[in-house]
Design a protein around this motif. Structure first.
Motif, PDB file in Angstrom:
ATOM      1  N   ILE A 196     -26.903 -17.254  -2.580  1.00 25.52           N
ATOM      2  CA  ILE A 196     -26.473 -15.968  -1.989  1.00 25.52           C
ATOM      3  C   ILE A 196     -25.055 -15.635  -2.449  1.00 25.52           C
ATOM      4  N   SER A 197     -24.161 -16.659  -2.416  1.00 22.21           N
ATOM      5  CA  SER A 197     -22.771 -16.424  -2.820  1.00 22.21           C
ATOM      6  C   SER A 197     -22.685 -16.028  -4.295  1.00 22.21           C
ATOM      7  N   GLN A 198     -23.471 -16.704  -5.150  1.00 24.43           N
ATOM      8  CA  GLN A 198     -23.442 -16.402  -6.586  1.00 24.43           C
ATOM      9  C   GLN A 198     -23.897 -14.959  -6.853  1.00 24.43           C
ATOM     10  N   ILE A 199     -24.974 -14.564  -6.196  1.00 24.20           N
ATOM     11  CA  ILE A 199     -25.494 -13.203  -6.423  1.00 24.20           C
ATOM     12  C   ILE A 199     -24.526 -12.164  -5.860  1.00 24.20           C
ATOM     13  N   ALA A 200     -23.975 -12.450  -4.678  1.00 25.85           N
ATOM     14  CA  ALA A 200     -23.071 -11.485  -4.025  1.00 25.85           C
ATOM     15  C   ALA A 200     -21.848 -11.195  -4.889  1.00 25.85           C
TER      16      ALA A 200
END
Length: 663
Positions: A196-200
């Motif tokens: 989630i953090s990488q995509i965000a």
């Protein structure tokens, strides 16, 4: 991540000083959003006791802090990770509407389902007011909610309401000035959090938090494809997809399922802390009636009783007593003689007199059909349909019909639009948006246009059948039902795609409120007068022109092999089928007029009614089909239906002649 979301919020506020504030109503289906919308705006939208009533966004205005602001009533959602067209509409509004005042209307009886939406609003970083509606029904079921504890656990402003009684609705606008972001603080497994953090990090600043969009993308939300391509280069989109695939490879179950499970665990924890349930010793009468209405045996008995009452109210009283009074007394003795007398005195031109009060006169034929033949019948139909809607019987009818519809390859939510089609096929076609599968949407659209008569047409059919034995009703319903079954079975067999599961929450059985039934009936009559009557006048004018130019008699001659030869009907019925292209109910009214003049035998009435029931969709329905499914599918459906209608009508006439069957 959280810090980033806060900064985004500050930037949004700077931008939004220039934007127009709106109130957006969101929530699960059938929780009372439309009642709240009606209260806030004073504008009536249809309110019913079943899910799927709101499929289009309703707009209105209300006063807030001395200014007029827009109120949007969005389609009901079960999740803001959309799986159907109506859920995409609601999610996109939240995605795009800046500085909105979000009001989540929720069912106090089903806090678990409600807080699942709250958790997603919280992840989006959107401040919202939680309105727990139907507090009275929750209390009657022994459910008691600790609102103070719920507020302390979520930070969301919470109020309880009984919307149908307008209890506490004034508090909604009072609380809007103090909205804040809820803090449900949901943590997913480390591998999911990392993805989630990488995509965000790749996502631009938007109205909702990048974290919530990243969760949707990680869950495989394909409805964001266009949004992504408008904001990110192809290489970045491929990186996001690679992260999603890599993350999914580490789990046996779909990521969307895992995310939903974590949310539900958090929601269940809150529900346990804030809810106390007191056991109810005796079942309420409404609960017992609700159970009986879906019972394999008693449900059928109740269904037969309901159909019999409909027949008596609409067919016998509406189509008999009321139509006789309107046609013979009101129009026959007063209105039509008045028009003919004054037209003769004031209008010197013969052709104009003919246009107004002649055989195809706007004042005589169009108004007589619209107000004397159809209006009395559909008024009783609207009242009866409103009672079935508000009592909660319609969804139970869908459950009772499930086994039948499954035989033709339809199940699940697909049944509900079919039932709603008895009210208006045009609106029911819009309701197909609640279906997850494109295949189901096409099949239901086809069947609605083919053989589900709308309220006005159904009312006229009831009127024509009321003078005959029950065998006539059985034959008409049997032939139409058989055609629907065969076409539905073949469509389900050969159209690619999968059917949706049967998930339909039954609303409680409620005593309909007379005020709502009256408002709803008047609203539908207004719709009929605005939409249908102008088309009646247009149809009559076209008939007048065709009659004066000799086109009508040539069409009758040209259609004679089909109308007289194949269907076995008098050539005069050609006019009814011609105007049926604009409105099927107007065409049916033409048949009713011929039947009342004893121009048709019982067998001819049966053939004509079956053909007209299966006839092409009315103009309004056709335009909505084109809007929803496109020109190609709309044209294909209309051509297919026209062929089926005359083929079935011809075969029925042939069988009746060969067998010598008399009704």
């Amino acid at each position: 991540m959280r810090k980033r979301g806060k900064n985004r919020g500050m930037e949004s506020k700077d931008i939004n000083r220039k934007s127009t504030k709106k109130i957006i109503l969101v929530g699960n289906p059938n929780v009372g959003k439309s009642v709240v919308f009606n209260y806030l705006t004073g504008k009536y939208v249809v309110v019913s006791n079943y899910p799927g009533t709101t499929v289009e966004v309703s707009h209105g205005t209300t006063k807030w802090r001395g200014k007029n602001i827009t109120v949007l009533d969005t389609p009901g959602v079960n999740s803001l990770l959309p799986t159907s067209e109506d859920e995409i509409v609601t999610r996109n509004i939240l995605l795009n509407e800046k500085d909105a005042l979000i009001v989540q209307v929720a069912d106090a009886k089903n806090l678990r389902r409600s807080l699942l939406i709250s958790s997603q609003l919280s992840e989006m970083g959107l401040p919202f007011l939680l309105v727990l509606n139907m507090e009275d029904e929750a209390r009657e079921r022994g459910i008691k909610i600790n609102y103070q504890e719920l507020y302390s656990l979520t930070d969301a402003r919470v109020i309880s309401t009984v919307a149908t009684q307008k209890k506490n609705l004034e508090k909604i606008t009072e609380e809007l000035g103090d909205l804040r972001e809820a803090t449900l603080n949901i943590s997913y497994p480390p591998a999911l959090e990392e993805a989630i953090s990488q995509i965000a990090e790749f996502l631009p600043e938007e109205n909702i938090s990048p974290r919530s969009i990243a969760i949707m993308l990680l869950s495989g939300d394909k409805s964001l494809k266009r949004w992504l391509h408008a904001r990110l280069p192809e290489s970045r989109i491929n990186e996001i997809e690679a992260i999603r695939r890599s993350c999914q490879a580490g789990f046996d179950q779909p990521i969307s399922y895992l995310i939903n499970q974590v949310r539900l665990e958090k929601v269940d924890e809150i529900v346990r802390l804030v809810t106390m349930i007191k056991p109810i010793k005796r079942k309420r009468l409404s609960t017992r009636i609700g159970e009986l209405s879906v019972h394999p045996f008693w449900g059928v008995v109740i269904l037969i009783g309901v159909v019999y009452l409909l027949y008596q109210v609409i067919g016998v009283f509406g189509a008999g007593v009321a139509v006789d009074f309107m046609e013979k007394t009101v129009f026959g003795e007063y209105i039509n003689p008045f028009f003919m007398r004054w037209t003769g005195r004031l209008v010197p031109m013969a052709w104009l007199r003919d246009l107004l009060v002649g055989q195809y006169g706007l004042l005589t034929m169009a108004m007589t059909y619209a107000f004397a033949l159809i209006l009395p019948i559909i008024t009783f139909f609207f009242i009866a349909f409103g009672l079935m809607e508000d009592s909660g019987y319609l969804p139970r009818l869908a459950v009772m019909s499930n086994k039948i519809f499954r035989l033709i390859g339809l199940n699940g939510k697909a049944i509900l639009p079919m039932i709603l089609g008895l009210g208006c096929a045009t609106m029911a076609t819009l309701t197909t948006r609640i279906l997850e599968s494109k295949r189901d949407r096409i099949i239901v659209t086809l069947l609605l246009a083919l053989g589900v008569p709308c309220s006005a047409q159904m009312a006229v059919i009831f009127g024509m059948l009321s003078g005959f034995s029950p065998m006539m009703v059985v034959l008409w319903a049997g032939v139409v039902g058989l055609v629907l079954a065969v076409v539905g079975y073949l469509a389900a067999r050969y159209l690619p795609g999968e059917s949706s599961d049967f998930v339909l929450e039954l609303p409680p059985i409620r005593l309909p409120r007379i005020g709502n039934i009256l408002i709803k009936t008047l609203s539908r009559i207004e719709w009929y007068l605005k939409e249908a009557v102008p088309l009646f006048a247009l149809s009559t004018f076209i008939l007048f022109i065709m009659d004066k130019t000799g086109i009508l008699i040539n069409i009758e001659k040209g259609a004679s092999p089909l109308i007289k030869g194949v269907l076995g009907l008098p050539v005069e019925t050609t006019q009814a089928f011609l105007i049926g292209f604009l409105r099927r109910d107007y065409g049916a009214a033409g048949l009713l007029a011929l039947a009342r003049a004893h121009t048709l035998s019982a067998e001819q009435i049966l053939v004509a009614l079956v053909t007209m029931t299966l006839f092409v969709p009315c103009l309004a329905n056709f335009l909505v089909i084109v809007k929803e499914r496109g020109w190609k599918i709309g044209a294909a459906i209309s051509g297919f239906i026209l062929t089926v209608a005359f083929t079935v009508g011809g075969l029925l006439n042939l069988i009746l002649k060969i067998t010598g069957f008399k009704i």
